[in-house]
Design an enzyme around this catalytic site. Structure first.
Site, PDB file in Angstrom:
ATOM      1  CG  HIS A   1      -8.350   4.361   0.340  1.00 13.69           C
ATOM      2  ND1 HIS A   1      -8.578   4.289   1.754  1.00 13.69           N
ATOM      3  CD2 HIS A   1      -9.609   4.830   0.078  1.00 13.69           C
ATOM      4  CE1 HIS A   1      -9.939   4.467   2.169  1.00 13.69           C
ATOM      5  NE2 HIS A   1     -10.360   4.975   0.833  1.00 13.69           N
TER       6      HIS A   1
ATOM      7  NE  ARG B   1      -9.434   8.758   3.434  1.00 14.76           N
ATOM      8  CZ  ARG B   1      -9.623   8.323   4.493  1.00 14.76           C
ATOM      9  NH1 ARG B   1      -8.999   7.119   4.835  1.00 14.76           N
ATOM     10  NH2 ARG B   1     -10.818   8.308   5.247  1.00 14.76           N
TER      11      ARG B   1
ATOM     12  CG  ASP C   1      -3.215   4.656   0.238  1.00 10.82           C
ATOM     13  OD1 ASP C   1      -2.986   4.502  -1.243  1.00 10.82           O
ATOM     14  OD2 ASP C   1      -4.155   4.223   0.950  1.00 10.82           O
ATOM     15  CG  HIS C   2       1.134   4.427   4.493  1.00  6.57           C
ATOM     16  ND1 HIS C   2       0.294   5.040   5.474  1.00  6.57           N
ATOM     17  CD2 HIS C   2       0.749   3.226   4.047  1.00  6.57           C
ATOM     18  CE1 HIS C   2      -0.510   3.915   5.658  1.00  6.57           C
ATOM     19  NE2 HIS C   2      -0.240   2.962   4.849  1.00  6.57           N
TER      20      HIS C   2
ATOM     21  CD  GLU D   1      -7.622  -6.008   2.818  1.00  5.62           C
ATOM     22  OE1 GLU D   1      -7.895  -5.397   1.655  1.00  5.62           O
ATOM     23  OE2 GLU D   1      -6.884  -5.299   3.566  1.00  5.62           O
TER      24      GLU D   1
ATOM     25  CG  ASN E   1      -1.696   1.115   1.262  1.00  8.41           C
ATOM     26  OD1 ASN E   1      -1.444   2.146   0.907  1.00  8.41           O
ATOM     27  ND2 ASN E   1      -3.069   0.806   1.596  1.00  8.41           N
TER      28      ASN E   1
ATOM     29  CG  HIS F   1      -5.844  -1.497   8.888  1.00 13.49           C
ATOM     30  ND1 HIS F   1      -5.587  -0.967  10.107  1.00 13.49           N
ATOM     31  CD2 HIS F   1      -6.595  -0.604   8.089  1.00 13.49           C
ATOM     32  CE1 HIS F   1      -5.683   0.289  10.100  1.00 13.49           C
ATOM     33  NE2 HIS F   1      -6.260   0.634   8.807  1.00 13.49           N
TER      34      HIS F   1
ATOM     35  NE  ARG G   1      -7.639  11.720   4.872  1.00  9.88           N
ATOM     36  CZ  ARG G   1      -8.229  11.122   5.947  1.00  9.88           C
ATOM     37  NH1 ARG G   1      -7.663  10.448   6.693  1.00  9.88           N
ATOM     38  NH2 ARG G   1      -9.629  11.567   6.167  1.00  9.88           N
TER      39      ARG G   1
ATOM     40  CD  GLU H   1      -7.173  -0.333   0.720  1.00 10.78           C
ATOM     41  OE1 GLU H   1      -7.056   0.878   1.080  1.00 10.78           O
ATOM     42  OE2 GLU H   1      -6.360  -1.064   1.230  1.00 10.78           O
TER      43      GLU H   1
ATOM     44  CB  THR I   1      -9.734   2.103   6.639  1.00 12.73           C
ATOM     45  OG1 THR I   1      -9.000   2.770   5.493  1.00 12.73           O
ATOM     46  CG2 THR I   1     -11.167   1.670   6.460  1.00 12.73           C
TER      47      THR I   1
HETATM   48  N1  PXP Z   1      -6.136  -2.940   3.844  1.00 12.99           N
HETATM   49  C1  PXP Z   1      -7.048  -1.840   3.793  1.00 12.99           C
HETATM   50  C2  PXP Z   1      -8.422  -2.017   3.465  1.00 12.99           C
HETATM   51  C3  PXP Z   1      -6.612  -0.541   4.397  1.00 12.99           C
HETATM   52  O1  PXP Z   1      -7.502   0.257   4.503  1.00 12.99           O
HETATM   53  C4  PXP Z   1      -5.270  -0.191   4.841  1.00 12.99           C
HETATM   54  C5  PXP Z   1      -4.833   1.140   5.066  1.00 12.99           C
HETATM   55  O2  PXP Z   1      -5.041   2.092   4.300  1.00 12.99           O
HETATM   56  C6  PXP Z   1      -4.476  -1.457   4.366  1.00 12.99           C
HETATM   57  C7  PXP Z   1      -4.825  -2.744   4.150  1.00 12.99           C
HETATM   58  C8  PXP Z   1      -3.002  -1.264   5.031  1.00 12.99           C
HETATM   59  O3  PXP Z   1      -2.682  -1.102   6.332  1.00 12.99           O
HETATM   60  P1  PXP Z   1      -1.511  -0.477   6.748  1.00 12.99           P
HETATM   61  O4  PXP Z   1      -1.313   0.806   6.245  1.00 12.99           O
HETATM   62  O5  PXP Z   1      -1.797  -0.670   8.377  1.00 12.99           O
HETATM   63  O6  PXP Z   1      -0.416  -1.635   6.611  1.00 12.99           O
END
Ligand code: PXP
Length: 238
Positions: A43, A45, A9-10, A151, A7, A190, A49, A70, A101
């Site tokens: 994701h 959003r 996004d970070h 998931e 992921n 997550h 953001r 996502e 989330t």
């Molecule tokens: N799965 C979903 C559905 C999520 O919303 C997220 C966070 O965006 C993740 C996985 C990944 O979570 P983490 O960043 O805590 O590893």
């Protein structure tokens, strides 16, 4: 083999902190693939953001593995998914004020909305996963919508310690078995990190893990390619 979706996004969150062009989640996706990622998760959003429309477009062109989008069950985003055609859509709940989330999607309470989203995405040929808590009620409701995967939300497991964590693991395990009996594929994610992922990899019928924060955090110190490779290695031993 359990697939690893990274992921990114970070990475976009850091970029948006300055509103500039770096670091670029598109570069992060390419480096993640070099490190062995089996897919890239983003994701989009409603408040944009972190991931921007431009990222979705470019990642659709450049991701060589699988793109997992996502998103909330909102028409404007469903329309984007249908146009972009990711390899998988994961429907998640979304509240503007949350940091990330927080809970799983309440499929029981929002059955018709979720069902409508699944139908539209299926009409566009897209497999759909629902991000839910591991309860029998939510899993049955997920199966009733016609979704392809669930998931399992591992956030509570990830934050629990010792016996409580093992108890959470047992709930995840029951959920994975129930989902499989109902014909659903099983993903999870997550809060997973280099300490708590090994046990999750022993879940029955697990297809894919989606992991972001811990990999990007480790990447600050060791680089992204290596951080992804270390997670893949760990999953291989799970
Ligand atoms: N799965 C979903 C559905 C999520 O919303 C997220 C966070 O965006 C993740 C996985 C990944 O979570 P983490 O960043 O805590 O590893």
């Amino acid at each position: 083999m359990i697939r690893l979706g990274v992921n990114v996004d970070h990475v976009a969150t850091i970029r948006q902190a300055r509103g500039g062009i770096e670091p670029d989640p598109v570069t992060a996706a390419a480096l993640s693939e070099l490190g062995g990622a089996d897919g890239i998760t983003i994701h989009l959003r409603e408040d944009r953001r972190h991931i921007q429309d431009r990222d979705v477009r470019l990642l659709r062109e450049t991701v060589q593995t699988r793109l997992n989008l996502e998103m909330a069950c909102e028409q404007s985003i469903i329309d984007i998914a249908n146009e972009v055609k990711p390899e998988q859509v994961t429907l998640v709940p979304e509240r503007r004020e949350e940091i990330t989330t927080e809970g799983g999607l309440n499929v029981l309470a929002e059955a018709s909305k979720v069902e409508d989203a699944v139908r539209q995405l299926h009409d566009a040929g897209l497999p759909v996963s629902l991000f839910i808590d591991s309860t029998p009620e939510q899993i049955k409701a997920a199966a009733d919508t016609g979704a392809d995967f669930i998931e399992l939300h591992t956030g509570v497991y990830a934050e629990a310690r010792d016996g409580a964590q093992l108890q959470c693991f047992e709930e995840l395990k029951k959920g994975a078995l129930t989902a499989n009996e109902l014909g659903l594929g099983v993903n999870a994610g997550h809060g997973l990190n280099y300490v708590n992922t090994g046990l999750v990899c022993t879940l029955p019928h697990l297809d894919e893990l989606n992991i972001g924060h811990s990999i990007v955090s480790r990447a600050v110190f060791v680089g992204l390619e290596r951080a992804v490779r270390e997670m893949k290695d760990l999953m291989g031993q799970g």
